[in-house]
Design a protein around this motif. Structure first.
Motif, PDB file in Angstrom:
ATOM      1  N   UNK A  86     -12.091  54.918  -4.415  1.00  0.00           N
ATOM      2  CA  UNK A  86     -13.068  55.408  -5.375  1.00  0.00           C
ATOM      3  C   UNK A  86     -14.408  55.687  -4.700  1.00  0.00           C
ATOM      4  N   UNK A  87     -15.223  56.487  -5.378  1.00  0.00           N
ATOM      5  CA  UNK A  87     -16.474  56.912  -4.776  1.00  0.00           C
ATOM      6  C   UNK A  87     -16.378  58.370  -4.374  1.00  0.00           C
ATOM      7  N   UNK A 115       4.730  63.354   4.204  1.00  0.00           N
ATOM      8  CA  UNK A 115       5.064  63.074   5.598  1.00  0.00           C
ATOM      9  C   UNK A 115       3.904  62.405   6.313  1.00  0.00           C
ATOM     10  N   UNK A 116       2.690  62.754   5.924  1.00  0.00           N
ATOM     11  CA  UNK A 116       1.483  62.171   6.507  1.00  0.00           C
ATOM     12  C   UNK A 116       0.507  61.862   5.382  1.00  0.00           C
ATOM     13  N   UNK A 117      -0.054  60.655   5.396  1.00  0.00           N
ATOM     14  CA  UNK A 117      -1.068  60.266   4.425  1.00  0.00           C
ATOM     15  C   UNK A 117      -2.371  60.029   5.168  1.00  0.00           C
ATOM     16  N   UNK A 118      -3.420  60.734   4.752  1.00  0.00           N
ATOM     17  CA  UNK A 118      -4.747  60.540   5.321  1.00  0.00           C
ATOM     18  C   UNK A 118      -5.565  59.685   4.365  1.00  0.00           C
ATOM     19  N   UNK A 119      -6.110  58.595   4.867  1.00  0.00           N
ATOM     20  CA  UNK A 119      -7.029  57.765   4.086  1.00  0.00           C
ATOM     21  C   UNK A 119      -8.443  58.141   4.499  1.00  0.00           C
ATOM     22  N   UNK A 120      -9.170  58.816   3.604  1.00  0.00           N
ATOM     23  CA  UNK A 120     -10.521  59.297   3.904  1.00  0.00           C
ATOM     24  C   UNK A 120     -11.535  58.253   3.436  1.00  0.00           C
ATOM     25  N   UNK A 121     -12.398  57.851   4.341  1.00  0.00           N
ATOM     26  CA  UNK A 121     -13.457  56.905   4.010  1.00  0.00           C
ATOM     27  C   UNK A 121     -14.797  57.470   4.429  1.00  0.00           C
ATOM     28  N   UNK A 122     -15.839  57.091   3.707  1.00  0.00           N
ATOM     29  CA  UNK A 122     -17.179  57.425   4.129  1.00  0.00           C
ATOM     30  C   UNK A 122     -17.597  56.533   5.290  1.00  0.00           C
ATOM     31  N   UNK A 123     -18.781  56.805   5.856  1.00  0.00           N
ATOM     32  CA  UNK A 123     -19.226  56.101   7.055  1.00  0.00           C
ATOM     33  C   UNK A 123     -20.374  55.142   6.772  1.00  0.00           C
ATOM     34  N   UNK A 176     -20.908  50.617   2.058  1.00  0.00           N
ATOM     35  CA  UNK A 176     -20.250  50.571   0.744  1.00  0.00           C
ATOM     36  C   UNK A 176     -18.903  51.290   0.797  1.00  0.00           C
ATOM     37  N   UNK A 177     -18.881  52.483   1.370  1.00  0.00           N
ATOM     38  CA  UNK A 177     -17.631  53.237   1.464  1.00  0.00           C
ATOM     39  C   UNK A 177     -16.602  52.504   2.316  1.00  0.00           C
TER      40      UNK A 177
END
Length: 430
Positions: free
Chosen positions: A161-162, A306-314, A317-318
């Motif tokens: 979330x976010x 086939x591929x899962x990308x986990x996107x996080x902020x830098x 909090x993220x």
């Protein structure tokens, strides 16, 4: 003990004769209920009094969700079609009916098929009194018999979330993959707030994924239909837009979206899917076994990818949200092994060298290495959003665009042009 069977083949001239033939003791099959429609068939299946169902392709309101609910109740399904009707047979297979026979087959052949279907599904039988156990399995595609498997790879872009930048990454990844000469389909599967249409300046009134899911649910989705529903943004890139309003989420059922992905694999070499953040399933267990599953679409896409990308902020909090989100993903889908993408990397929110500090923190708390770092470039992303275009069109020399292109080349398994590789190395050195 005779196998207890439901039938739902109303309107067929041969239905009464077939029921009478199946009831003979030497076939080992007993018809316990003759259903007039899908609703009655599903109600009968929920009682647990039958092990198999015999239905015809002409049954009104028969769709992929109904077949999934029969499977969830532990009822094996055998389909019957008019002799020579290959179109009806193909539709049943697309709905997930594994065994399809012509209606003029001998009664002993149909009885044997019913027994085989029950034997083949014995390991999947569920306790219909337990809501958790009775929920249909996610990510189960339609039967691939007589349908060649697609070679396209599904890349799911997910994150907690976010606003870590899931859509920015999904759009940039799809655009750069297409610019590398790889046929690409970008699919908006965010049931909480899909905005790919707005980001690319497309009309959000188009049917998009909702229209594809409806056709998949009815067993009528094919490559031509998917092409008609998808926007041709540029050569090698098509876009299947998301829901125009978040309250339309019940239109997307997990089984139907999985069928859309299977058809998409035959249309494009790479399918990039922008997913919702939530993995919770409490709402599914708070009602009866037929409750809609809002987060089921996300779980189905992640399981099928086939591929899962986990996107996080830098920022801190993220990163904290991502650490928790990765734990939730491991609990929900333990077999999924995501690649971590850190987006919006910049000096300031994290002291010292942000790449090194973030990599060490994520490895310490999640046990995962960061696969891709994407630098923050607010000016370029704002310009792209304001004009409804991609980074490559408004900021071709953006460092964010360069990293997205490198990521696209890696995931698609193609080489970047040499001049772009040199430019990327120079920017990093600088």
């Amino acid at each position: 003990m005779a196998l207890q069977v439901f039938t739902a083949v109303t309107g067929a001239a041969w239905e009464s004769e077939l029921v009478g033939a199946l009831d003979r003791a030497d076939h080992g099959v007993t018809v316990v209920r003759r259903c007039v429609d899908v609703a009655e068939l599903l109600a009968a299946a929920a009682t647990g009094t039958g092990q198999a169902a015999l239905l015809s392709a002409e049954l009104r309101r028969l769709d992929v969700d109904a077949v999934a609910r029969l499977d969830a109740a532990g009822v094996a399904v055998v389909g019957l079609v008019e002799p020579g009707d290959e179109r009806a047979a193909g539709r049943l297979r697309q709905l997930g009916v594994h065994i399809v026979l012509p209606a003029d087959a001998e009664p002993e052949v149909i009885a044997r098929a019913l027994r085989d279907a029950v034997a083949g599904g014995a390991s999947r039988t569920r306790d219909v009194a337990d809501p958790a156990a009775a929920l249909p399995r996610l990510g189960v595609p339609a039967d691939p018999v007589d349908r060649p498997a697609g070679r396209g790879r599904v890349v799911a872009v997910w994150g907690p979330t976010g606003a870590p930048g899931r859509t920015t990454v999904a759009v940039g990844l799809a655009d750069e993959t297409a610019r590398l000469g790889v046929s690409t389909l970008l699919l908006d599967a965010d049931v909480y707030g899909g905005v790919i249409a707005q980001v690319l300046g497309l009309l959000d009134e188009s049917p998009g994924i909702a229209g594809a899911a409806r056709q998949a649910s009815a067993g009528s989705l094919d490559g031509d239909a998917l092409v008609r529903l998808a926007w041709a943004v540029r050569p090698q890139l098509r876009v299947l837009t998301g829901l125009a309003r978040a309250d339309r989420w019940p239109e997307l059922r997990p089984r139907a979206v999985t069928a859309v992905l299977e058809e998409a694999r035959r249309l494009a070499d790479v399918i990039v899917v922008d997913c919702s953040f939530s993995l919770e399933d409490d709402e599914e267990l708070s009602f009866d076994t037929a409750a809609p599953r809002r987060n089921g679409v996300t779980l189905a896409v992640l399981e099928a990818a086939d591929t899962v990308l986990c996107v996080t902020g830098a920022d801190p909090v993220a990163l904290q949200r991502s650490i928790r989100g990765l734990d939730d993903l491991r609990d929900a889908l333990p077999d999924v092994d995501p690649l971590v993408v850190v987006n919006q990397v910049r000096p300031g929110p994290v002291p010292g060298d942000p790449r090194r500090e973030i990599a060490e923190a994520l490895e310490r708390f999640t046990g995962r290495e960061v696969r891709f770092f994407l630098p923050a470039d607010r000016r370029a992303t704002d310009a792209a959003l304001a004009s409804g275009r991609t980074l490559a069109e408004v900021a071709a020399s953006s460092p964010l665009r360069a990293e997205l292109r490198a990521m696209a080349a890696t995931l698609a398994g193609v080489a970047m042009p040499a001049v772009q590789r040199r430019g990327r190395r120079m920017r990093r050195a600088g």
